[in-house]
Design a protein around this motif. Structure first.
Motif, PDB file in Angstrom:
ATOM      1  N   PHE A 187       0.854  -1.186   0.000  1.00  0.00           N
ATOM      2  CA  PHE A 187       0.000   0.000   0.000  1.00  0.00           C
ATOM      3  C   PHE A 187       0.892   1.238   0.000  1.00  0.00           C
ATOM      4  O   PHE A 187       1.573   1.517   0.981  1.00  0.00           O
ATOM      5  CB  PHE A 187      -0.871  -0.029   1.264  1.00  0.00           C
ATOM      6  N   GLY A 188       0.900   1.996  -1.102  1.00  0.00           N
ATOM      7  CA  GLY A 188       1.791   3.135  -1.224  1.00  0.00           C
ATOM      8  C   GLY A 188       1.060   4.462  -1.100  1.00  0.00           C
ATOM      9  O   GLY A 188      -0.066   4.627  -1.586  1.00  0.00           O
ATOM     10  N   VAL A 189       1.729   5.422  -0.450  1.00  0.00           N
ATOM     11  CA  VAL A 189       1.218   6.781  -0.305  1.00  0.00           C
ATOM     12  C   VAL A 189       2.344   7.734  -0.688  1.00  0.00           C
ATOM     13  O   VAL A 189       3.459   7.629  -0.182  1.00  0.00           O
ATOM     14  CB  VAL A 189       0.762   7.063   1.140  1.00  0.00           C
ATOM     15  N   LEU A 190       2.046   8.670  -1.571  1.00  0.00           N
ATOM     16  CA  LEU A 190       3.018   9.660  -2.027  1.00  0.00           C
ATOM     17  C   LEU A 190       2.622  11.011  -1.444  1.00  0.00           C
ATOM     18  O   LEU A 190       1.456  11.425  -1.544  1.00  0.00           O
ATOM     19  CB  LEU A 190       3.012   9.712  -3.552  1.00  0.00           C
ATOM     20  N   LEU A 191       3.583  11.692  -0.824  1.00  0.00           N
ATOM     21  CA  LEU A 191       3.312  12.965  -0.165  1.00  0.00           C
ATOM     22  C   LEU A 191       3.939  14.106  -0.954  1.00  0.00           C
ATOM     23  O   LEU A 191       5.137  14.082  -1.253  1.00  0.00           O
ATOM     24  CB  LEU A 191       3.885  12.974   1.253  1.00  0.00           C
ATOM     25  N   ASP A 192       3.118  15.115  -1.298  1.00  0.00           N
ATOM     26  CA  ASP A 192       3.584  16.328  -1.970  1.00  0.00           C
ATOM     27  C   ASP A 192       4.560  15.995  -3.103  1.00  0.00           C
ATOM     28  O   ASP A 192       5.763  16.282  -3.037  1.00  0.00           O
ATOM     29  CB  ASP A 192       4.243  17.267  -0.962  1.00  0.00           C
ATOM     30  N   PRO A 193       4.068  15.391  -4.204  1.00  0.00           N
ATOM     31  CA  PRO A 193       4.976  14.847  -5.213  1.00  0.00           C
ATOM     32  C   PRO A 193       5.752  15.866  -6.026  1.00  0.00           C
ATOM     33  O   PRO A 193       6.678  15.493  -6.740  1.00  0.00           O
ATOM     34  CB  PRO A 193       4.039  14.038  -6.115  1.00  0.00           C
ATOM     35  N   GLY A 194       5.408  17.168  -5.940  1.00  0.00           N
ATOM     36  CA  GLY A 194       6.267  18.168  -6.547  1.00  0.00           C
ATOM     37  C   GLY A 194       5.758  18.711  -7.869  1.00  0.00           C
ATOM     38  O   GLY A 194       4.719  18.316  -8.399  1.00  0.00           O
ATOM     39  N   GLY A 195       6.540  19.631  -8.429  1.00  0.00           N
ATOM     40  CA  GLY A 195       6.200  20.256  -9.694  1.00  0.00           C
ATOM     41  C   GLY A 195       6.512  19.363 -10.882  1.00  0.00           C
ATOM     42  O   GLY A 195       7.131  18.297 -10.760  1.00  0.00           O
ATOM     43  N   PHE A 196       6.098  19.831 -12.054  1.00  0.00           N
ATOM     44  CA  PHE A 196       6.289  19.039 -13.263  1.00  0.00           C
ATOM     45  C   PHE A 196       7.768  18.774 -13.533  1.00  0.00           C
ATOM     46  O   PHE A 196       8.151  17.702 -14.003  1.00  0.00           O
ATOM     47  CB  PHE A 196       5.645  19.763 -14.455  1.00  0.00           C
ATOM     48  N   GLY A 197       8.621  19.740 -13.220  1.00  0.00           N
ATOM     49  CA  GLY A 197      10.038  19.608 -13.529  1.00  0.00           C
ATOM     50  C   GLY A 197      10.749  18.499 -12.785  1.00  0.00           C
ATOM     51  O   GLY A 197      11.805  18.034 -13.229  1.00  0.00           O
ATOM     52  N   VAL A 198      10.207  18.068 -11.643  1.00  0.00           N
ATOM     53  CA  VAL A 198      10.872  17.024 -10.858  1.00  0.00           C
ATOM     54  C   VAL A 198      10.221  15.662 -11.038  1.00  0.00           C
ATOM     55  O   VAL A 198      10.709  14.662 -10.503  1.00  0.00           O
ATOM     56  CB  VAL A 198      10.884  17.374  -9.349  1.00  0.00           C
ATOM     57  N   MET A 199       9.139  15.609 -11.798  1.00  0.00           N
ATOM     58  CA  MET A 199       8.320  14.401 -11.834  1.00  0.00           C
ATOM     59  C   MET A 199       9.119  13.173 -12.264  1.00  0.00           C
ATOM     60  O   MET A 199       9.027  12.105 -11.642  1.00  0.00           O
ATOM     61  CB  MET A 199       7.124  14.640 -12.761  1.00  0.00           C
ATOM     62  N   ALA A 200       9.916  13.284 -13.327  1.00  0.00           N
ATOM     63  CA  ALA A 200      10.655  12.122 -13.829  1.00  0.00           C
ATOM     64  C   ALA A 200      11.654  11.613 -12.802  1.00  0.00           C
ATOM     65  O   ALA A 200      11.810  10.389 -12.617  1.00  0.00           O
ATOM     66  CB  ALA A 200      11.374  12.482 -15.128  1.00  0.00           C
ATOM     67  N   ASP A 201      12.331  12.519 -12.097  1.00  0.00           N
ATOM     68  CA  ASP A 201      13.300  12.103 -11.083  1.00  0.00           C
ATOM     69  C   ASP A 201      12.622  11.427  -9.900  1.00  0.00           C
ATOM     70  O   ASP A 201      13.126  10.443  -9.360  1.00  0.00           O
ATOM     71  CB  ASP A 201      14.103  13.311 -10.601  1.00  0.00           C
ATOM     72  N   VAL A 202      11.483  11.981  -9.484  1.00  0.00           N
ATOM     73  CA  VAL A 202      10.761  11.387  -8.355  1.00  0.00           C
ATOM     74  C   VAL A 202      10.240   9.999  -8.725  1.00  0.00           C
ATOM     75  O   VAL A 202      10.315   9.059  -7.936  1.00  0.00           O
ATOM     76  CB  VAL A 202       9.616  12.315  -7.902  1.00  0.00           C
ATOM     77  N   LEU A 203       9.733   9.870  -9.937  1.00  0.00           N
ATOM     78  CA  LEU A 203       9.265   8.560 -10.394  1.00  0.00           C
ATOM     79  C   LEU A 203      10.407   7.546 -10.402  1.00  0.00           C
ATOM     80  O   LEU A 203      10.246   6.412  -9.923  1.00  0.00           O
ATOM     81  CB  LEU A 203       8.654   8.680 -11.790  1.00  0.00           C
ATOM     82  N   GLU A 204      11.539   7.927 -10.939  1.00  0.00           N
ATOM     83  CA  GLU A 204      12.680   7.007 -10.970  1.00  0.00           C
ATOM     84  C   GLU A 204      13.075   6.579  -9.564  1.00  0.00           C
ATOM     85  O   GLU A 204      13.364   5.401  -9.316  1.00  0.00           O
ATOM     86  CB  GLU A 204      13.859   7.675 -11.668  1.00  0.00           C
ATOM     87  N   ALA A 205      13.086   7.527  -8.639  1.00  0.00           N
ATOM     88  CA  ALA A 205      13.434   7.200  -7.257  1.00  0.00           C
ATOM     89  C   ALA A 205      12.404   6.275  -6.628  1.00  0.00           C
ATOM     90  O   ALA A 205      12.747   5.320  -5.921  1.00  0.00           O
ATOM     91  CB  ALA A 205      13.554   8.486  -6.443  1.00  0.00           C
ATOM     92  N   MET A 206      11.133   6.526  -6.898  1.00  0.00           N
ATOM     93  CA  MET A 206      10.053   5.714  -6.326  1.00  0.00           C
ATOM     94  C   MET A 206      10.095   4.275  -6.822  1.00  0.00           C
ATOM     95  O   MET A 206       9.783   3.327  -6.078  1.00  0.00           O
ATOM     96  CB  MET A 206       8.708   6.355  -6.662  1.00  0.00           C
ATOM     97  N   LEU A 207      10.499   4.087  -8.093  1.00  0.00           N
ATOM     98  CA  LEU A 207      10.491   2.745  -8.680  1.00  0.00           C
ATOM     99  C   LEU A 207      11.474   1.794  -8.000  1.00  0.00           C
ATOM    100  O   LEU A 207      11.384   0.578  -8.193  1.00  0.00           O
ATOM    101  CB  LEU A 207      10.792   2.837 -10.177  1.00  0.00           C
TER     102      LEU A 207
END
Length: 254
Positions: free
Chosen positions: A40-60
């Motif tokens: 069960f995953g919860v993402l908090l304050d995922p950020g602006g568009f510019g950071v989305m790819a980096d956050v996704l990579e880290a989350m994976l």
């Protein structure tokens, strides 16, 4: 790029994602957090568009997008909400935000508002299953009119949004602070201007109650732990800020 695990046990994990990157947010580093309880995953304050790819990579490194059940937004600012449309395309998550902002976040280009759920002013609790919950704690006017923090009682972490945030660039960030005094120059100006009043702080402190806090994790800058948590809370108790300082003519008393 590296992630920092803030808490881990056999079923529960809290992670600061992508801590070391110089992110594309005008030089202001922001923190994105993942809570994973079993599947069960919860993402908090995922950020602006510019950071989305980096956050996704880290989350994976920890879970797949389909495991994200909730995205919790502390408030409406673009450095929190700007990448939301992409997250809604990638996940099946329900998005939780103050009832004040459900009319506004569609302006961030959301394909639909069907998965947006309003948090009532008095807060809520999320059941993660198998005796794990998250408390959504009202922190209104600190600094947004409709503002919520996330408390994880299992990890004893308060994800505090902009409360505790520091004005640092990505190159200056450090993961943790252990004592408040050296850090005060980086937070004092921000808190005196962006927090609405000491009355708002007092109301939040009473709402927080006697919850044990081992880590206080803001949206910008290092995480408070050990003595720094106690010292920060004590400093807030006496802080004049916002309308406490406002004078005629748009002048703020120093």
């Amino acid at each position: 790029m590296h992630n920092i695990e803030l808490y881990r046990d056999e079923a529960h994990l809290c992670v600061l994602l992508n801590e070391s990157e110089e992110l594309d947010e005008g030089g202001i580093h922001s923190n994105q957090y993942l809570i994973l309880h079993q599947e069960f995953g919860v993402l908090l304050d995922p950020g602006g568009f510019g950071v989305m790819a980096d956050v996704l990579e880290a989350m994976l490194a920890y879970c797949e997008p389909e495991q994200i059940r909730y995205i919790i937004l502390s408030h409406q600012d673009p450095d929190i909400v700007g990448g939301l449309a992409s997250w809604l395309e990638l996940t099946r998550a329900t998005v939780l935000i103050s009832r004040l902002w459900t009319r506004f976040i569609p302006h961030y280009g959301l394909p639909s508002t069907d998965r947006i759920v309003a948090i009532p002013d008095t807060g809520a609790q999320i059941d993660l299953g198998t005796s794990a919950v998250l408390d959504l704690i009202p922190a209104h006017f600190l600094h947004s009119e409709g503002n919520f923090q996330v408390y994880d009682p299992r990890a004893k972490i308060l994800f505090s949004g902009d409360l505790g945030a520091s004005e640092l660039s990505g190159t200056e960030t450090q993961a943790f602070i252990e004592t408040l005094a050296p850090h005060l120059p980086r937070i004092e100006g921000f808190h005196r201007r962006y927090m609405a009043s000491n009355r708002a702080i007092e109301a939040w402190r009473q709402t927080l109650g006697d919850r044990a806090i081992e880590l206080l994790a803001p949206q910008h800058g290092p995480i408070y732990r050990g003595a720094a948590v106690r010292e920060f809370l004590a400093w807030l108790d006496g802080l004049e800020c916002g309308v406490d300082l406002l004078q005629p003519g748009g002048v703020f008393r120093r």
